[in-house]
Design a protein around this motif. Sequence first.
Motif, mmCIF file in Angstrom:
data_model
loop_
_atom_site.group_PDB
_atom_site.id
_atom_site.type_symbol
_atom_site.label_atom_id
_atom_site.label_comp_id
_atom_site.label_asym_id
_atom_site.label_seq_id
_atom_site.Cartn_x
_atom_site.Cartn_y
_atom_site.Cartn_z
ATOM 1 N N MET A 1 0.836 -1.208 0.000
ATOM 2 C CA MET A 1 0.000 0.000 0.000
ATOM 3 C C MET A 1 0.867 1.253 0.000
ATOM 4 O O MET A 1 0.577 2.226 -0.705
ATOM 5 C CB MET A 1 -0.942 0.002 1.218
ATOM 6 N N HIS A 2 1.935 1.219 0.784
ATOM 7 C CA HIS A 2 2.846 2.366 0.833
ATOM 8 C C HIS A 2 3.518 2.575 -0.532
ATOM 9 O O HIS A 2 3.586 3.699 -1.036
ATOM 10 C CB HIS A 2 3.895 2.137 1.926
ATOM 11 N N ILE B 1 1.413 8.952 -5.967
ATOM 12 C CA ILE B 1 1.836 10.346 -5.752
ATOM 13 C C ILE B 1 2.801 10.763 -6.856
ATOM 14 O O ILE B 1 2.673 11.848 -7.444
ATOM 15 C CB ILE B 1 2.459 10.510 -4.350
ATOM 16 N N GLN B 2 3.782 9.893 -7.169
ATOM 17 C CA GLN B 2 4.737 10.219 -8.228
ATOM 18 C C GLN B 2 4.030 10.348 -9.577
ATOM 19 O O GLN B 2 4.324 11.254 -10.359
ATOM 20 C CB GLN B 2 5.828 9.142 -8.309
ATOM 21 N N LEU B 3 3.081 9.420 -9.841
ATOM 22 C CA LEU B 3 2.330 9.477 -11.097
ATOM 23 C C LEU B 3 1.499 10.756 -11.172
ATOM 24 O O LEU B 3 1.450 11.421 -12.211
ATOM 25 C CB LEU B 3 1.433 8.239 -11.232
ATOM 26 N N ARG B 4 0.841 11.136 -10.051
ATOM 27 C CA ARG B 4 0.053 12.368 -10.006
ATOM 28 C C ARG B 4 0.943 13.576 -10.227
ATOM 29 O O ARG B 4 0.598 14.500 -10.986
ATOM 30 C CB ARG B 4 -0.662 12.473 -8.663
ATOM 31 N N GLU B 5 2.121 13.600 -9.576
ATOM 32 C CA GLU B 5 3.056 14.716 -9.757
ATOM 33 C C GLU B 5 3.534 14.785 -11.210
ATOM 34 O O GLU B 5 3.597 15.866 -11.803
ATOM 35 C CB GLU B 5 4.243 14.570 -8.807
ATOM 36 N N HIS B 6 3.851 13.610 -11.754
ATOM 37 C CA HIS B 6 4.292 13.561 -13.144
ATOM 38 C C HIS B 6 3.162 14.025 -14.085
ATOM 39 O O HIS B 6 3.398 14.799 -15.020
ATOM 40 C CB HIS B 6 4.736 12.138 -13.505
ATOM 41 N N THR B 7 1.927 13.592 -13.803
ATOM 42 C CA THR B 7 0.768 13.992 -14.609
ATOM 43 C C THR B 7 0.518 15.491 -14.491
ATOM 44 O O THR B 7 0.267 16.171 -15.493
ATOM 45 C CB THR B 7 -0.483 13.207 -14.169
ATOM 46 N N ASP B 8 0.600 16.006 -13.249
ATOM 47 C CA ASP B 8 0.410 17.447 -13.049
ATOM 48 C C ASP B 8 1.478 18.250 -13.780
ATOM 49 O O ASP B 8 1.180 19.273 -14.410
ATOM 50 C CB ASP B 8 0.435 17.797 -11.555
#
Length: 132
Positions: free
Chosen positions: A20-21, A28-35
């Motif tokens: 889960m971690h 989080i990394q994918l969201r940051e990369h997407t953003d």
Amino acid sequence: MDRSKQPEVGGLEASLLQLMHAHNQSSIQLREHTDKAKKDAIEIAKRVSALLVDSVDGGVQQAFITEKRIEMEIRALTAAIVQFGKQTDQWLAASHAINTAIKEIGDFENWMKTMEFDCKSISAAIYNIHQS
């Protein structure tokens, strides 16, 4: 046996927590990369949009400048046409006056010939009377 299950459960919980971690970290990394990709795409779209607007505005501006030049040329040509029209009218009036004067000269010449003929006729009549 109960004790053998407990370490496995603890190991299983630890593995699940670790999964889960890891999942949360990758999310989080994918969201940051997407953003970041979204921000980059928006910035590039803004630049492309600005370039397109500048390109279109440049063409419109050039067309506006060309239109103003054409309007100025039309005004200049209109003024030249009016001036040439006035000059043409003056030339027509002058040529009409010359034509009238030539006609009058022709009439005067004809009158002079008539007067000369009449004078000769009168002179011949007087000479004949004088001879008789």
